[in-house]
Scaffold this active site. Structure first.
Site, PDB file in Angstrom:
ATOM      1  N   ASP A  67      90.552 152.823  33.483  1.00  0.00           N
ATOM      2  CA  ASP A  67      89.677 153.591  34.398  1.00  0.00           C
ATOM      3  C   ASP A  67      88.145 153.217  33.921  1.00  0.00           C
ATOM      4  O   ASP A  67      87.276 153.892  34.480  1.00  0.00           O
ATOM      5  CB  ASP A  67      89.984 154.884  34.118  1.00  0.00           C
ATOM      6  CG  ASP A  67      90.057 155.607  32.857  1.00  0.00           C
ATOM      7  OD1 ASP A  67      89.712 154.603  31.766  1.00  0.00           O
ATOM      8  OD2 ASP A  67      90.247 156.771  32.425  1.00  0.00           O
ATOM      9  N   SER A  68      88.054 152.357  32.880  1.00  0.00           N
ATOM     10  CA  SER A  68      86.679 152.021  32.594  1.00  0.00           C
ATOM     11  C   SER A  68      86.214 150.989  33.870  1.00  0.00           C
ATOM     12  O   SER A  68      84.767 150.974  33.730  1.00  0.00           O
ATOM     13  CB  SER A  68      86.889 150.855  31.401  1.00  0.00           C
ATOM     14  OG  SER A  68      87.814 150.067  31.327  1.00  0.00           O
ATOM     15  N   ASP A 106      95.886 152.745  33.962  1.00  0.00           N
ATOM     16  CA  ASP A 106      95.350 153.940  33.446  1.00  0.00           C
ATOM     17  C   ASP A 106      95.723 154.954  34.626  1.00  0.00           C
ATOM     18  O   ASP A 106      95.483 154.777  35.617  1.00  0.00           O
ATOM     19  CB  ASP A 106      93.903 153.953  33.161  1.00  0.00           C
ATOM     20  CG  ASP A 106      93.627 153.761  31.628  1.00  0.00           C
ATOM     21  OD1 ASP A 106      94.537 154.023  31.080  1.00  0.00           O
ATOM     22  OD2 ASP A 106      92.301 153.572  31.228  1.00  0.00           O
ATOM     23  N   LYS A 136      99.144 154.449  31.397  1.00  0.00           N
ATOM     24  CA  LYS A 136      98.610 154.916  30.186  1.00  0.00           C
ATOM     25  C   LYS A 136      97.835 156.153  30.491  1.00  0.00           C
ATOM     26  O   LYS A 136      97.252 156.203  31.542  1.00  0.00           O
ATOM     27  CB  LYS A 136      97.547 153.765  29.585  1.00  0.00           C
ATOM     28  CG  LYS A 136      96.869 154.248  28.307  1.00  0.00           C
ATOM     29  CD  LYS A 136      96.052 153.129  27.605  1.00  0.00           C
ATOM     30  CE  LYS A 136      94.928 153.212  28.435  1.00  0.00           C
ATOM     31  NZ  LYS A 136      93.857 154.316  28.179  1.00  0.00           N
ATOM     32  N   GLU A 138      95.798 159.545  28.372  1.00  0.00           N
ATOM     33  CA  GLU A 138      95.194 159.844  27.012  1.00  0.00           C
ATOM     34  C   GLU A 138      95.630 161.302  26.423  1.00  0.00           C
ATOM     35  O   GLU A 138      96.084 162.016  27.340  1.00  0.00           O
ATOM     36  CB  GLU A 138      93.404 160.093  27.417  1.00  0.00           C
ATOM     37  CG  GLU A 138      92.925 158.910  27.668  1.00  0.00           C
ATOM     38  CD  GLU A 138      91.332 158.774  27.962  1.00  0.00           C
ATOM     39  OE1 GLU A 138      90.960 159.861  27.759  1.00  0.00           O
ATOM     40  OE2 GLU A 138      90.877 157.782  28.517  1.00  0.00           O
ATOM     41  N   GLU A 205      91.355 154.355  19.635  1.00  0.00           N
ATOM     42  CA  GLU A 205      89.989 154.134  19.926  1.00  0.00           C
ATOM     43  C   GLU A 205      89.063 154.682  19.220  1.00  0.00           C
ATOM     44  O   GLU A 205      89.232 155.930  18.872  1.00  0.00           O
ATOM     45  CB  GLU A 205      89.850 154.227  21.502  1.00  0.00           C
ATOM     46  CG  GLU A 205      88.283 153.985  21.776  1.00  0.00           C
ATOM     47  CD  GLU A 205      88.230 153.909  23.358  1.00  0.00           C
ATOM     48  OE1 GLU A 205      86.896 153.796  23.709  1.00  0.00           O
ATOM     49  OE2 GLU A 205      89.008 154.111  24.112  1.00  0.00           O
TER      50      GLU A 205
END
Length: 290
Positions: A67-68, A106, A136, A138, A205
């Site tokens: 999602d970056s 993501d 993925k 978080e 991270e």
């Protein structure tokens, strides 16, 4: 990547023809860590387009449609505004452009936190729309139930602990995590919870190195570091950061190239030739047949 090419008749572009190779699978990625050791570290880079995937695929074990892309592609201030549609479209392009790597996508902010059922619905949508192999998400212990729910229903999950960009508003910024004993214990505990829930890999991270190493040793799943430690079971970087597309990058980024200068210099050369009318030349124009 194969050195042979096939012509796309609709665009007249030559696309590299993939060398025959079976795509890696989630179980094979998971199995790279044996008895707590990963002899050959896992290589992961971000990819957002089909062409980017073609160029990176042969060198990676995993391609992450992160999602970056909100910041890198769309110029957004954070990952928070990224949508399901963005993620699905870019993930589909990366799947089409790759043949070897496991493609992980993501889950965007707000698409999985409410409940395991919400997470399953959106994860299934992403995988069906894109053809990606895994999602993925978080979060650590708070997401363990969701990870187990998805895993038991056929959706492989990569976890993400430490500095979690989607939680930037709660964390108060992008600072390294794990400097206090309480925070360090939480990071290791989060990694263990995700591991026990069935995550096939865990991104660590922005974590101080001793804690990243401790977390890596504490779990059976491979860990993938970014701003963590070379002792993690693999590494990931945002490709554009690694290639030198941006002047400012996080301190954990090593710039392996200076693509920004190449692009700028090439555009300047093109602009100069347009303005002095040396482009297009005879080789770039259609002349009457003699």
């Amino acid at each position: 990547m194969s050195t042979t090419f096939q012509i796309d008749t609709s665009t007249s572009r030559a696309n590299p023809t993939p060398a025959p190779m079976k795509r890696l699978t989630v179980p094979r990625i998971r199995a790279r860590k044996k008895d707590g050791v990963t002899e050959e570290p896992l290589v992961m880079l971000t990819a957002y387009t089909a062409r980017q995937a073609q160029l990176l695929d042969a060198h990676c074990d995993l391609l992450l449609v992160g999602d970056s892309l909100g910041q890198v592609i769309y110029g957004l201030p954070s990952t928070i505004p990224v949508t399901m549609e963005m993620m699905a479209n870019h993930a589909a392009a990366v799947v089409r452009g790759s043949y070897h790597s496991v493609v992980v996508v993501d889950m965007p902010f707000g698409s999985y936190e409410q409940s395991p059922e919400q997470a399953f619905e959106n994860a299934a949508t992403l995988l069906k729309a894109s053809g990606a192999a895994a999602v993925k998400l978080e979060g650590g212990e708070a997401m363990a139930e969701t990870v187990a729910f998805l895993n038991s229903r056929g959706i492989p999950v990569m976890g993400h602990v430490g500095l979690t960009p989607q939680a930037v508003n709660v964390l108060g910024g992008y600072m390294a995590r794990g400097r206090s004993d309480t925070e360090a214990d939480k990071i290791v505990g989060d990694a263990k919870a995700l591991d026990e829930a069935g995550a096939f890999a865990i991104v660590i991270e922005g974590v101080v190195e001793p804690i990243a190493i401790e977390a890596t040793k504490a779990v059976t799943a491979p860990t993938i570091g970014i701003g963590a430690s070379a002792q993690c079971d693999g590494q990931v970087l945002v490709t554009e950061d690694m290639l030198g597309m941006f002047e400012r990058v996080p301190r954990f980024v090593k710039k392996y190239g200076d693509i920004a200068t190449v692009i700028s210099d090439t555009a300047a050369q093109y602009a100069g030739e347009v303005r002095d009318r040396s482009f297009p030349g005879e080789e770039q124009t259609y002349q009457p047949k003699k």
